[in-house]
Scaffold this motif. Structure first.
Motif, mmCIF file in Angstrom:
data_model
loop_
_atom_site.group_PDB
_atom_site.id
_atom_site.type_symbol
_atom_site.label_atom_id
_atom_site.label_comp_id
_atom_site.label_asym_id
_atom_site.label_seq_id
_atom_site.Cartn_x
_atom_site.Cartn_y
_atom_site.Cartn_z
ATOM 1 N N UNK A 253 -3.948 42.257 -108.453
ATOM 2 C CA UNK A 253 -3.272 43.455 -107.950
ATOM 3 C C UNK A 253 -2.561 44.265 -109.029
ATOM 4 N N UNK A 254 -3.105 44.255 -110.235
ATOM 5 C CA UNK A 254 -2.533 45.085 -111.299
ATOM 6 C C UNK A 254 -3.113 46.485 -111.291
ATOM 7 N N UNK A 255 -4.258 46.660 -110.635
ATOM 8 C CA UNK A 255 -4.865 47.980 -110.502
ATOM 9 C C UNK A 255 -5.301 48.169 -109.061
ATOM 10 N N UNK A 256 -5.447 49.426 -108.670
ATOM 11 C CA UNK A 256 -5.877 49.763 -107.322
ATOM 12 C C UNK A 256 -7.394 49.905 -107.307
ATOM 13 N N UNK B 115 -17.161 42.002 -120.918
ATOM 14 C CA UNK B 115 -15.747 41.687 -121.115
ATOM 15 C C UNK B 115 -14.860 42.688 -120.362
ATOM 16 N N UNK B 116 -15.169 43.965 -120.479
ATOM 17 C CA UNK B 116 -14.398 45.000 -119.790
ATOM 18 C C UNK B 116 -14.507 44.831 -118.273
ATOM 19 N N UNK C 47 -10.383 40.930 -112.915
ATOM 20 C CA UNK C 47 -9.166 40.106 -112.903
ATOM 21 C C UNK C 47 -7.951 40.965 -112.562
ATOM 22 N N UNK C 48 -7.872 42.170 -113.141
ATOM 23 C CA UNK C 48 -6.766 43.073 -112.826
ATOM 24 C C UNK C 48 -6.732 43.411 -111.343
#
Length: 75
Positions: A48-51, A36-37, A43-44
């Motif tokens: 583009x929610x994380x680098x 799940x993690x 997905x993040x």
């Protein structure tokens, strides 16, 4: 032979690890939570929610399940 010549540790406490002779020592963790993690992080990154170039740290609870497949190194 195990554990005299080679020590063996499994990455999760599976049914096979428990029925082997000697029983295989394992590190138990919640594989569903780990998946799940991993999916959330992917997905993040896609959205583009994380680098993705920045290293991260993820910790999940683990437990060492002692079997007979390891022994202490003589000192």
């Amino acid at each position: 032979s195990i554990p005299d010549v080679l020590s063996l540790i499994s990455s999760n406490d599976t049914d096979i690890a428990r029925i082997m002779t000697p029983q295989i020592t394992a590190v138990r963790y919640d594989a569903l939570a780990l998946g799940r993690i991993a999916a959330e992080n992917l997905i993040d990154q896609i959205e583009n929610r994380t680098n993705a170039d920045q290293p991260g740290r993820i910790e999940i609870p683990t437990e060492l399940v002692l079997g007979g497949s390891c022994r202490a190194i003589p000192t």
